[in-house]
Write a protein that holds these residues in place. Structure first.
Motif, PDB file in Angstrom:
ATOM      1  N   LYS A 205      82.820  35.521  70.602  1.00 44.92           N
ATOM      2  CA  LYS A 205      82.632  35.683  72.051  1.00 44.92           C
ATOM      3  C   LYS A 205      81.358  36.480  72.342  1.00 44.92           C
ATOM      4  CE  LYS A 205      87.490  35.226  73.232  1.00 44.92           C
ATOM      5  NZ  LYS A 205      88.741  35.924  73.555  1.00 44.92           N
ATOM      6  N   ALA A 206      81.158  37.514  71.583  1.00 40.85           N
ATOM      7  CA  ALA A 206      79.941  38.325  71.756  1.00 40.85           C
ATOM      8  C   ALA A 206      78.709  37.492  71.424  1.00 40.85           C
ATOM      9  CB  ALA A 206      80.008  39.561  70.861  1.00 40.85           C
ATOM     10  N   ALA A 208      78.410  34.278  71.696  1.00 39.08           N
ATOM     11  CA  ALA A 208      78.212  33.282  72.753  1.00 39.08           C
ATOM     12  C   ALA A 208      77.525  33.918  73.964  1.00 39.08           C
ATOM     13  CB  ALA A 208      79.554  32.675  73.147  1.00 39.08           C
ATOM     14  N   LEU A 209      77.874  35.176  74.272  1.00 40.73           N
ATOM     15  CA  LEU A 209      77.235  35.861  75.400  1.00 40.73           C
ATOM     16  C   LEU A 209      75.726  35.993  75.195  1.00 40.73           C
ATOM     17  CD1 LEU A 209      79.605  38.851  76.292  1.00 40.73           C
ATOM     18  CD2 LEU A 209      78.819  37.042  77.833  1.00 40.73           C
ATOM     19  N   LEU A 210      75.335  36.193  73.951  1.00 40.45           N
ATOM     20  CA  LEU A 210      73.910  36.372  73.648  1.00 40.45           C
ATOM     21  C   LEU A 210      73.164  35.044  73.634  1.00 40.45           C
ATOM     22  CD1 LEU A 210      74.480  38.962  70.817  1.00 40.45           C
ATOM     23  CD2 LEU A 210      73.273  39.423  72.953  1.00 40.45           C
ATOM     24  N   GLY A 211      73.876  33.978  73.353  1.00 41.11           N
ATOM     25  CA  GLY A 211      73.292  32.641  73.390  1.00 41.11           C
ATOM     26  C   GLY A 211      72.143  32.451  72.419  1.00 41.11           C
ATOM     27  N   ALA A 212      71.151  31.693  72.881  1.00 39.36           N
ATOM     28  CA  ALA A 212      70.014  31.366  72.011  1.00 39.36           C
ATOM     29  C   ALA A 212      68.741  32.059  72.481  1.00 39.36           C
ATOM     30  CB  ALA A 212      69.816  29.859  71.989  1.00 39.36           C
ATOM     31  N   ASP A 213      68.913  33.099  73.299  1.00 44.84           N
ATOM     32  CA  ASP A 213      67.754  33.832  73.811  1.00 44.84           C
ATOM     33  C   ASP A 213      67.365  34.929  72.815  1.00 44.84           C
ATOM     34  OD1 ASP A 213      65.894  35.269  75.160  1.00 44.84           O
ATOM     35  OD2 ASP A 213      67.197  35.854  76.834  1.00 44.84           O
ATOM     36  N   PRO A 214      66.149  34.862  72.277  1.00 43.89           N
ATOM     37  CA  PRO A 214      65.765  35.900  71.309  1.00 43.89           C
ATOM     38  C   PRO A 214      65.541  37.270  71.952  1.00 43.89           C
ATOM     39  CG  PRO A 214      63.938  34.400  71.706  1.00 43.89           C
ATOM     40  CD  PRO A 214      65.115  33.831  72.433  1.00 43.89           C
ATOM     41  N   HIS A 215      65.383  37.300  73.299  1.00 45.27           N
ATOM     42  CA  HIS A 215      65.122  38.588  73.967  1.00 45.27           C
ATOM     43  C   HIS A 215      66.102  38.816  75.117  1.00 45.27           C
ATOM     44  CE1 HIS A 215      61.491  39.130  71.635  1.00 45.27           C
ATOM     45  NE2 HIS A 215      61.144  37.888  71.938  1.00 45.27           N
ATOM     46  N   PRO A 216      67.377  38.937  74.828  1.00 44.84           N
ATOM     47  CA  PRO A 216      68.343  39.187  75.906  1.00 44.84           C
ATOM     48  C   PRO A 216      68.120  40.562  76.529  1.00 44.84           C
ATOM     49  CG  PRO A 216      69.416  39.278  73.745  1.00 44.84           C
ATOM     50  CD  PRO A 216      68.019  38.870  73.516  1.00 44.84           C
ATOM     51  N   SER A 217      68.536  40.693  77.787  1.00 38.67           N
ATOM     52  CA  SER A 217      68.328  41.964  78.502  1.00 38.67           C
ATOM     53  C   SER A 217      69.245  43.047  77.948  1.00 38.67           C
ATOM     54  CB  SER A 217      68.641  41.758  79.991  1.00 38.67           C
ATOM     55  OG  SER A 217      70.035  41.525  80.146  1.00 38.67           O
ATOM     56  N   ASP A 218      68.942  44.290  78.317  1.00 33.22           N
ATOM     57  CA  ASP A 218      69.779  45.423  77.898  1.00 33.22           C
ATOM     58  C   ASP A 218      71.219  45.243  78.383  1.00 33.22           C
ATOM     59  OD1 ASP A 218      67.634  46.529  76.667  1.00 33.22           O
ATOM     60  OD2 ASP A 218      67.338  48.145  78.138  1.00 33.22           O
ATOM     61  N   ALA A 222      74.571  45.081  76.108  1.00 28.46           N
ATOM     62  CA  ALA A 222      75.711  45.997  76.312  1.00 28.46           C
ATOM     63  C   ALA A 222      77.001  45.198  76.507  1.00 28.46           C
ATOM     64  CB  ALA A 222      75.444  46.895  77.509  1.00 28.46           C
ATOM     65  N   SER A 223      76.914  44.095  77.248  1.00 26.95           N
ATOM     66  CA  SER A 223      78.108  43.255  77.465  1.00 26.95           C
ATOM     67  C   SER A 223      78.591  42.655  76.148  1.00 26.95           C
ATOM     68  CB  SER A 223      77.791  42.113  78.437  1.00 26.95           C
ATOM     69  OG  SER A 223      77.381  42.628  79.654  1.00 26.95           O
ATOM     70  N   ALA A 224      77.647  42.184  75.340  1.00 26.43           N
ATOM     71  CA  ALA A 224      78.014  41.596  74.049  1.00 26.43           C
ATOM     72  C   ALA A 224      78.654  42.643  73.131  1.00 26.43           C
ATOM     73  CB  ALA A 224      76.780  40.989  73.384  1.00 26.43           C
TER      74      ALA A 224
END
Lengths: 262, 153
Positions: A205-206, A208-218, A222-224
């Motif tokens: 689940k964590a 999936a939240l991050l997905g395929a974006d190499p630069h997710p936001s802060d 934190a959500s992941a």
């Protein structure tokens, strides 16, 4: 541990036969034999099979089952492809002298809950190769084990990845209270958590939240991190309570993700 | 079972049980310089070199030493004496029980590093050698000075 009969086969065929047909018990690093009270009727020493190696084959890296932690820690190919990930993962395990004994195969086959290494291997998406020709996702093997006696020959790693390992211990040479490895494979994020104190699990689940974006936001990191703690089960033991582990984990995961993302 | 190995340069043939660890076998052969400490793979007192690499003999299966070169502190006595002089000068050695394993690990570290390791590297390399007397500070000073002296030679 008592070993009644000992064999040191010089071929993988023979070792496999002894394990399958004569109910032999494979001996990897043998570091835990001293503190185990089991009696083994036939110990099958894998030291003569030439399974101590780290090599690049095609699009992946092979790590032989008898490769020691010290070799993982100092191997130039692993450092070139994964940075300090392996060094950081195994360097907390007691001292150089024990790391010259403990093997990758012993750790994977044992599916130890306290393992540092299994967490990193699962996060990397490693595959376990069982002689003669069975390849299983290592995270799946850690979760379910094997149906029949097996001979772990090697572990397959991707050719490269960017990852980091974080852990918390009461004292340096102790087992971890909790540990995590976060990896950016180049196309997806992977997070594994070990020492819950049960064995390593991925955090789908964590991830999936991050997905395929190499630069997710802060905020997404934190959500992941929080999702990782929410989707796993934790237990209590002499080192920490389940509640404590659940509170600590998001901090470690967030730090690990931030480090990998940069 | 019978294993043949070279201990401190001398070829020896020793009886051992299949599940026995190297500490027991070495001590039974008279090598009491190999200390039996925690006997669970944590303290480093039983350190020996197997083919030049430091290992915990309490966690090393004796049968695996077949055909190998095992070095105890007696096998490196001259080198160990040089290092011991630095320990003495720094007041770093007290009861001495950890000293054989500790000195062997230091000597292995010296051989493994091509340049003088820094303090963090020294502490990391010696993390598996516990000393219940010294508090480590004197030992670290002694190691640094010993390595510097060796490097200057």
């Amino acid at each position: 541990m008592e070993i009644l009969k000992y064999a040191c086969p010089q071929s993988t065929d023979e070792a496999f036969r002894l394990i399958r047909e004569e109910h032999g018990t494979a001996i990897g690093g043998a570091a835990w034999l001293r503190t185990n009270t089991k009696t083994i009727a036939l110990g099958v020493d894998l030291a003569g099979l030439g399974l101590g190696y780290v090599r690049e084959i095609g699009d992946h890296i092979e790590v032989g089952a008898m490769t020691t932690y010290r070799e993982l820690e100092t191997n130039p190919l692993l450092r070139a492809r994964f940075g300090a990930l392996f060094e950081t993962t195994v360097s907390h395990v007691v001292g150089v002298q024990l790391r010259n004994i403990i093997t990758v195969g012993g750790t994977v086959a044992g599916r130890y809950g306290f393992s540092d290494l299994n967490t990193t291997l699962c996060a990397l998406g490693a595959q376990a190769v069982f002689y003669p020709d069975q390849i299983i996702d290592l995270a799946q093997f850690i979760e379910r084990g094997a149906e029949a006696p097996f001979l772990l020959e090697k572990v397959l790693l991707p050719a490269s990845a960017k990852g980091t390992y974080h852990q918390m211990r009461i004292s340096e040479n102790d087992f971890p209270i909790i540990n995590t490895t976060a990896v950016w494979t180049g196309s997806e994020w992977r997070i594994a958590v070990g020492s819950r104190p049960a064995a390593t699990r991925l955090c789908p689940k964590a991830m999936a939240l991050l997905g395929a974006d190499p630069h997710p936001s802060d905020d997404i990191l934190a959500s992941a991190a929080r999702a990782a703690a929410d989707e796993l089960q934790f237990g209590s033991d002499i080192r920490a309570s389940a509640e404590y582990r659940r509170e600590i984990l998001p901090v470690l995961v967030r730090r690990a993700l931030m480090e990998v993302r940069g | 079972m019978n294993i043949t190995l070279r201990i401190n340069g001398k070829l020896e043939s020793i009886e051992c049980l299949p599940g026995e660890m190297l500490t027991e076998v070495l001590r039974r052969a008279g090598h009491f310089e190999v200390k039996k400490g925690c006997d669970t793979g944590n303290c480093g007192a039983c350190t020996v070199l197997v083919d030049g690499k430091p290992v915990l003999s309490c966690s090393y299966l004796a049968v695996r030493a077949e055909g190998k070169e095992v070095t105890t502190i007696q096998g490196l006595a001259d080198e160990a004496k040089k290092f011991a002089a630095f320990l003495t000068a720094e007041g770093a050695d007290q009861c001495g029980f950890c000293a054989p394993g500790f000195a062997l690990t230091v000597l292995a570290m010296k051989d493994e590093f091509s340049s003088i390791p820094d303090e963090a590297q020294i502490r990391h390399y010696l993390a598996g050698n516990l000393c219940r007397c010294s508090g480590y500070e004197g030992q670290i000073r002694a190691i640094k000075k010993y390595l510097e002296a060796q490097h200057a030679e």
